[in-house]
Design an enzyme around this catalytic site. Structure first.
Site, PDB file in Angstrom:
ATOM      1  N   ARG A 160     -19.360  13.353  13.076  1.00  0.00           N
ATOM      2  CA  ARG A 160     -19.962  12.758  11.888  1.00  0.00           C
ATOM      3  C   ARG A 160     -21.096  11.790  12.201  1.00  0.00           C
ATOM      4  O   ARG A 160     -22.121  11.790  11.524  1.00  0.00           O
ATOM      5  CB  ARG A 160     -18.885  12.032  11.090  1.00  0.00           C
ATOM      6  CG  ARG A 160     -17.915  12.995  10.504  1.00  0.00           C
ATOM      7  CD  ARG A 160     -16.790  12.297   9.802  1.00  0.00           C
ATOM      8  NE  ARG A 160     -15.995  13.295   9.085  1.00  0.00           N
ATOM      9  CZ  ARG A 160     -14.870  13.038   8.455  1.00  0.00           C
ATOM     10  NH1 ARG A 160     -14.395  11.820   8.452  1.00  0.00           N
ATOM     11  NH2 ARG A 160     -14.221  13.984   7.828  1.00  0.00           N
TER      12      ARG A 160
ATOM     13  N   HIS B 125     -20.381   8.929   6.543  1.00  0.00           N
ATOM     14  CA  HIS B 125     -20.101  10.361   6.458  1.00  0.00           C
ATOM     15  C   HIS B 125     -21.373  11.125   6.131  1.00  0.00           C
ATOM     16  O   HIS B 125     -22.098  10.761   5.219  1.00  0.00           O
ATOM     17  CB  HIS B 125     -19.046  10.609   5.384  1.00  0.00           C
ATOM     18  CG  HIS B 125     -18.435  11.961   5.457  1.00  0.00           C
ATOM     19  ND1 HIS B 125     -19.121  13.089   5.102  1.00  0.00           N
ATOM     20  CD2 HIS B 125     -17.215  12.373   5.873  1.00  0.00           C
ATOM     21  CE1 HIS B 125     -18.329  14.137   5.290  1.00  0.00           C
ATOM     22  NE2 HIS B 125     -17.173  13.732   5.752  1.00  0.00           N
TER      23      HIS B 125
ATOM     24  N   GLY C  72      -0.668   4.526   0.291  1.00  0.00           N
ATOM     25  CA  GLY C  72      -1.399   5.707   0.750  1.00  0.00           C
ATOM     26  C   GLY C  72      -0.516   6.474   1.708  1.00  0.00           C
ATOM     27  O   GLY C  72       0.700   6.282   1.757  1.00  0.00           O
ATOM     28  N   LEU C  73      -1.131   7.324   2.507  1.00  0.00           N
ATOM     29  CA  LEU C  73      -0.323   8.131   3.418  1.00  0.00           C
ATOM     30  C   LEU C  73       0.543   7.252   4.315  1.00  0.00           C
ATOM     31  O   LEU C  73       1.729   7.512   4.501  1.00  0.00           O
ATOM     32  CB  LEU C  73      -1.223   9.016   4.274  1.00  0.00           C
ATOM     33  CG  LEU C  73      -1.857  10.185   3.535  1.00  0.00           C
ATOM     34  CD1 LEU C  73      -2.727  10.992   4.473  1.00  0.00           C
ATOM     35  CD2 LEU C  73      -0.790  11.077   2.928  1.00  0.00           C
ATOM     36  N   ALA C  74      -0.044   6.202   4.877  1.00  0.00           N
ATOM     37  CA  ALA C  74       0.718   5.368   5.804  1.00  0.00           C
ATOM     38  C   ALA C  74       1.818   4.599   5.074  1.00  0.00           C
ATOM     39  O   ALA C  74       2.979   4.616   5.486  1.00  0.00           O
ATOM     40  CB  ALA C  74      -0.223   4.409   6.534  1.00  0.00           C
ATOM     41  N   GLY C  75       1.458   3.945   3.985  1.00  0.00           N
ATOM     42  CA  GLY C  75       2.421   3.103   3.272  1.00  0.00           C
ATOM     43  C   GLY C  75       3.543   3.907   2.642  1.00  0.00           C
ATOM     44  O   GLY C  75       4.719   3.539   2.734  1.00  0.00           O
TER      45      GLY C  75
ATOM     46  N   GLY D  70       0.832  -1.203   0.000  1.00  0.00           N
ATOM     47  CA  GLY D  70       0.000   0.000   0.000  1.00  0.00           C
ATOM     48  C   GLY D  70       0.860   1.244   0.000  1.00  0.00           C
ATOM     49  O   GLY D  70       1.910   1.296   0.651  1.00  0.00           O
TER      50      GLY D  70
ATOM     51  N   HIS E   7     -17.934   5.715   4.548  1.00  0.00           N
ATOM     52  CA  HIS E   7     -16.787   6.554   4.238  1.00  0.00           C
ATOM     53  C   HIS E   7     -15.479   5.999   4.775  1.00  0.00           C
ATOM     54  O   HIS E   7     -14.459   5.992   4.093  1.00  0.00           O
ATOM     55  CB  HIS E   7     -17.056   7.935   4.835  1.00  0.00           C
ATOM     56  CG  HIS E   7     -15.918   8.878   4.697  1.00  0.00           C
ATOM     57  ND1 HIS E   7     -15.365   9.160   3.472  1.00  0.00           N
ATOM     58  CD2 HIS E   7     -15.226   9.603   5.598  1.00  0.00           C
ATOM     59  CE1 HIS E   7     -14.384  10.028   3.645  1.00  0.00           C
ATOM     60  NE2 HIS E   7     -14.263  10.297   4.911  1.00  0.00           N
TER      61      HIS E   7
END
Lengths: 642, 251, 215
Positions: A330, A266, A42-45, A40, A401
């Site tokens: 939310r 959401h 994304g931000l973390a990966g 992955g 979401h």
């Protein structure tokens, strides 16, 4: 299954420092000897890949898209929280911690959340240094906006594209390491299986989406940063390729799955408009800073929204929650929208929508100011619906979401499989039963930039790992399993599509089942009914799904089929989890457990725990374990946003 | 809301090295509320049920930000509507009975993998050669220690909004990647954080861009006209300037 | 070697095109200035021509310099054209130009070729006239021919078209693009080609129409 959260000793504010000091390190010269697989980007990966490579480890990173820059973190709009207190409005690490714990309805771990708040400030500094173009004040300092669930202004943003800019920042850091040869990047790979050797995670099996090749990769440890499972519902705001497969494969190999029923719905999405619809589009929560939510007071009011006078409108959030108004968390906003629609006050052709009105904000601040803040969101809304929010109120409705649930991890972010770590949305750790807006970006980057390297060094420093290559029998077996599963998926397809079902048909069916029974409001009866229907649906899928093409080529139907197969299995623990949690908390509203004002009513005496599911084998009922949550620094209270 | 009938001509190609050709499909009763990709979904469901191979196309977020989708529709990248990606293009832009010719983004640097699905990794290699500020994780100064005028931040953001979809290359008569490259160079040369590596970045990224087989910019402005994020060719002017200054002192 | 690297890069080539283009425009300006004498009288023009030819070394060096610039412009232009045809070319079943008024940019190589053809004929003609004829008479001799003049005017149209993309494109290549000045640049991009078309075209028309009969 043993659940030891390994929470460090000491006072809350010193735990992270103590932990870093007590963790083992790996000498810089030795780091290059270790291989790490990260799934992955994304931000973390991406942030973890860049950081670990900078520190000297050999990193192999995998992503499903054609480029690491396209991971779904990119779609986050509103912003990222940090306890900088640049606005001098009373913010602090402790307040961010408290807001996050409270927002999560006291179903997350104190120590993890506190650490998240602690590192939040470094994230902003890191991103600024990378050249992320955050919004600035005219004096050149950083601008903030407010977000739901907080009474301070602590959200940093880059127009309505904060996720994109943060991801491109992490992607650029990752690109730098690819260029330096310290990260080997594998695009268009789907993780199909995790490989354990001597009980430890030592590699993965992937399918090359272009060639269809089933590939083996070995390493000293495996990091999953594969996001959430919102697409189990078919319609969600997630990207089309977002899936639970990586996490589910890990689960079936022994990783506990925590709180699978915690799914955030959401409140501000564009309503569904037809059964051909493939996904739902989110409108950033930041819109609730200036937009006012309302429905007509009279169920039969058919007038155009502009013609409905204020007196005939019900600004139900402002009326019900005077102190937070439109900025309630939310889950509260979503539930209230559903409540209004259930009362028949919904608007639009489907009656499944409420108004989000900017007329007052435009009158107050002028069109230009409002456009500057939300211009791209308004444009996006208009492109989709052909209606301008400047002229008439937006119509919004809640949609799936984000998933707070995920692989169970300890304080080190390690799952119950040694050597297998989960980062970002893929784990369950920080958001409890509800995530606050602008906290997902914070968590992804906290895990990747600032948390995981300590865990990695500690794991490698405390375990002596024998050399493993992809020739190991465990890899051969895992690959065989994957190939068998694909053959099984394709077995109905040799004699044509007649009398068969397509992947999407089944996906829509399971999605609707989950949305109806395990969505915004849940009850025992509905959940039990859903649980009873799932096996038949699973059988229908395996016995009659038709997939054109074969496995040794680009085959998008086959890709989807593999994911849907896992969603079908996963749906079961999701429903079971919702059934077992006989309380309401955060996103999880059990209709049996409500206060007199129809707010979620927690049952701390019986359910102040993380529910962790263990896979016991095919056809065997999964077992739930509990990690008790201990609150030493905050007192769980009934959340009130009145 | 209404329904329209369409005649589709879609480029079909089995593999990178196999020959491709157009196939014609008729689609009836397409709701004008649908997005373009949902229309392709409907087609693919129909083909699947007929036992035919569905059309492979790239897509992911379906909200115009991931940059994964994109085809050329009747000669225009991302179709006739301005400032949208293909996933945000809605069928209300078409009329009953229209013929849509759907082709992949074509460029020497973007090999076709199947049907409408292409390989844009050349873009990644351009970024890898310098599209970053070389800072490691940690040890960075406080965010407010680097004051940036709001106007500068806005200009940098204008450039940074690029989603890397490749429509600029697809629409350029020369298949040039200047708009993409210039957007990243611009973002970083405008911001104080990008100053240290400013010159080397321009040189390296342009060198990679050339090596990947993109064409040369001849200021045709097609890229700007189809860009779903309205990235301006002002960025290209800025890149030209950056490159000239860099080449004269450090090249 | 940085100059080699520079001129083999895509942007380097563009800058060579822009610089040589700018120098050629400047030459056109001086050429126009000199030719303005035609409108004064044949005597004035002949005096100017004589003055120029009294400095043969300067003329030779200037001519050679101009030739080098021209060759650069043409050489790099052809190189870019071929490279771009290979990278771009007609690669779609339907080619749609979204940008309006893209005729000039699309036809740059062709207007360029036409201009080259004109230059060859123009230079050859004026260097190989009858030995006893003065330049001022030669102009009249040639341009009074209807078709010769028509060819001249046609070539000036090509030049104007070439410049109507080239002038703006040159500034863009130099990195001059700013919202504050772009309106002015757009106007200049009309004025400059129009000026050359009107000025040089007027010379041809002057003789072609018979107005210059008493010249």
């Amino acid at each position: 299954m043993e659940l030891n959260a390994h929470i460090p000793a000491g006072p809350l504010s010193e735990k992270w420092d103590n932990h870093k000091f007590n963790s083992k390190l790996v000498n810089p010269a030795n780091r290059r000897k270790f291989k790490i697989i990260i799934v992955g980007t994304g931000l973390a990966g991406a942030s973890a890949s860049a950081t670990l490579a900078e520190q000297g480890y050999q990193v192999q990173t995998f992503c499903i898209q054609d480029s690491p820059r396209r991971a779904h973190s990119i779609a986050a709009q509103g912003g990222i929280n940090a306890a900088k207190c640049y606005q001098t409005d009373g913010d602090s690490v402790h307040r961010l911690f408290y807001d996050t714990i409270k927002g999560g309805d006291f179903r997350s771990r104190e120590a993890n959340v506190y650490r998240l708040a602690q590192v939040s400030n470094s994230i902003i500094d890191q991103c600024v240094a990378q050249g992320v173009p955050f919004a600035r004040e005219y004096g050149g300092t950083m601008a903030n906006r407010s977000f739901g669930g907080a009474q301070v202004s602590r959200t940093f943003y880059a127009r309505g594209q904060t996720g994109q800019q943060l991801l491109l920042g992490a992607y650029s850091a990752l690109s730098r390491q690819i260029h330096a040869g310290r990260v080997t990047m594998y695009n268009r790979r789907e993780m199909m299986e995790i490989v354990l050797v001597d009980g430890k995670a030592r590699g993965i099996i992937t399918r090359n989406i272009i060639t269809g090749e089933i590939e083996k990769y070995s390493a000293d440890m495996v990091l999953l940063a594969t996001g959430g499972y919102g697409n189990a519902y078919f319609l969600s705001t997630n990207a089309m390729a977002s899936n639970v497969t990586a996490a589910w494969r890990a689960h079936k190999k022994g990783a506990g799955f925590a709180n699978p029923s915690f799914v955030q719905i959401h409140p501000t999405c564009i309503p569904v408009h037809g059964d051909y619809q493939s996904k739902l589009t989110l409108m950033s929560e930041s819109l609730r800073n200036d937009g006012r939510v309302w429905v007509p007071k009279d169920v039969n009011d058919k007038r155009h929204p502009r013609d409905i006078p204020d007196a005939a409108r019900d600004y139900y959030l402002e009326n019900k929650y005077p102190s937070f108004g439109n900025l309630v968390p939310r889950d509260v906003a979503s539930r209230n929208a559903k409540e209004q629609c259930d009362l028949g006050k919904g608007v639009g052709s489907t009656k499944l929508a409420v108004y989000l009105d900017f007329a007052d904000a435009i009158k107050r601040d002028g069109q230009e100011t409002i456009l500057k803040k939300y211009g791209n969101l308004f444009q996006m809304y208009e492109k989709i619906t052909d209606s301008s929010p400047l002229q008439e109120p937006m119509m919004i409705y809640p949609a799936v979401h984000y998933t707070m649930g995920g692989l169970w991890v300890d304080y080190n972010l390690m799952t119950t499989i040694p050597g297998l770590f989960a980062l970002g949305e893929c784990n369950f750790s920080d958001h409890g039963a509800n995530r606050l807006g602008a906290s997902a970006l914070m968590q992804g980057l906290a895990d990747g930039y600032f948390v995981i390297s300590t865990s990695v060094a500690n794991y490698l420093g405390t375990n002596s790992l024998k050399a493993v290559s992809t020739d190991d029998v465990a890899f051969k077996e895992a690959r065989q399993e994957v190939e068998n599963r694909i053959s099984k998926l394709l077995k109905n397809s040799s004699d044509g599509p007649t009398g068969k079902v397509t992947v999407d048909e089944i996906h829509k069916e399971v999605g609707k089942l989950l949305w109806d029974n395990c969505g915004m409001a849940r009850n025992k009866q509905g959940l039990e009914a859903a649980l009873a229907k799932l096996p038949a649906l699973k059988d229908k899928f395996w016995n009659s799904v038709y997939i054109p093409g074969d496995m040794k080529e680009i085959n998008q139907s086959l890709e989807r089929a593999g994911r849907v197969a896992d969603f079908l299995e996963f749906a079961e623990i999701m429903v079971r989890d919702a059934l077992a949690r006989e309380e309401s908390c955060g996103c999880h509203l059990r209709e049996e457990s409500q206060t007199e004002e129809n707010e979620a009513k927690r049952d701390d005496a019986n359910f102040s725990h993380v529910s962790v599911w263990e896979h016991k084998g095919e056809g065997v009922e999964p077992v739930m374990h509990k990690e008790q949550l201990v609150f030493e620094n905050v007192t769980p209270s009934q959340r009130s946003y009145k | 809301m209404s329904d329209i009938d369409l005649n589709l001509q879609i480029w079909r190609q089995k593999k990178s090295d196999s020959p491709g050709a157009f196939e014609t499909y008729a689609l009836d009763k397409i709701s004008t509320e649908m997005s373009f990709l949902e229309m392709l979904d409907v087609l693919n469901e129909k083909l699947t049920k007929q036992g035919l191979d569905p059309v492979a196309f790239d897509h992911d977020c379906r909200e115009g930000i991931c940059g994964m989708c994109g085809t050329v529709v009747n000669g225009v990248a991302h179709g006739p509507e301005k400032e949208v990606t293909l996933c945000q293009l809605h069928m209300r832009n078409f009329k009953d009975g229209d013929t849509l010719v759907i082709e992949p983004f074509r460029s020497r640097a973007f090999p076709i993998r199947k049907d409408l699905l292409i390989d844009r990794s050349a873009f990644d290699r351009i970024i890898q050669s310098g599209g970053y500020v070389s800072v490691n994780t940690g040890g960075t100064p406080d965010g407010n220690a680097i004051p940036i005028p709001a106007q500068t931040a806005e200009l940098a953001m204008d450039a940074a909004a690029c989603i890397g979809c490749g429509a600029c290359v697809a629409s350029c008569p020369n298949g040039a990647a200047m708009l993409f490259t210039s957007a990243k160079v611009s973002q970083l040369c405008l911001l104080p954080q990008g100053q240290t590596e400013r010159k080397q970045r321009a040189l390296d990224m342009v060198a990679t861009m050339d090596k990947e087989g993109f064409g040369n910019c001849t200021n045709e402005r097609e890229c700007e006209a189809v860009c779903p994020k309205s990235i301006s060719i002002r960025n290209i002017a800025r890149l030209n300037r950056e490159y000239l200054m860099a080449a004269l002192s450090e090249g | 070697m940085w100059p080699i690297k520079f001129i083999s890069s895509s942007i380097g080539k563009k800058i060579i095109m822009a610089v040589s283009g700018l120098l050629l425009i400047l030459f056109l300006c001086t050429h126009a200035l000199g030719n303005a004498a035609i409108f004064v009288s044949s005597h004035a023009f002949q005096t100017y021509a004589n003055a120029l030819h009294s400095l043969p070394v300067v003329v030779l060096l200037f001519g050679l310099g101009l030739l080098v610039i021209l060759l650069f412009h043409i050489g790099f232009g052809i190189n870019l054209f071929l490279q771009n045809r290979a990278a771009g070319g007609n690669r779609y079943a339907i080619n749609t130009r979204v940008v309006k008024n893209s005729f000039a940019s699309k036809t740059m190589p062709y207007t360029g070729l036409l201009i080259l053809l004109f230059i060859i004929i123009h230079v050859f003609g004026f260097n190989n006239g009858p030995a006893d004829m003065e330049v001022s008479q030669l102009v009249k001799e040639y341009l009074s021919n209807f078709f010769y003049s028509l060819f001249y005017i046609f070539s000036f149209c090509a030049l104007a078209l070439h410049l109507s993309h080239g002038f703006w494109s040159m500034l863009q290549t130099f990195g001059i693009n700013h919202p504050r000045y772009n309106n002015g640049i757009a106007k200049l991009t009309l004025i400059v080609p129009a000026f050359f078309l009107v000025f040089f075209g007027a010379i041809a028309l002057y003789f072609m129409s018979g107005l210059g009969a008493s010249y």
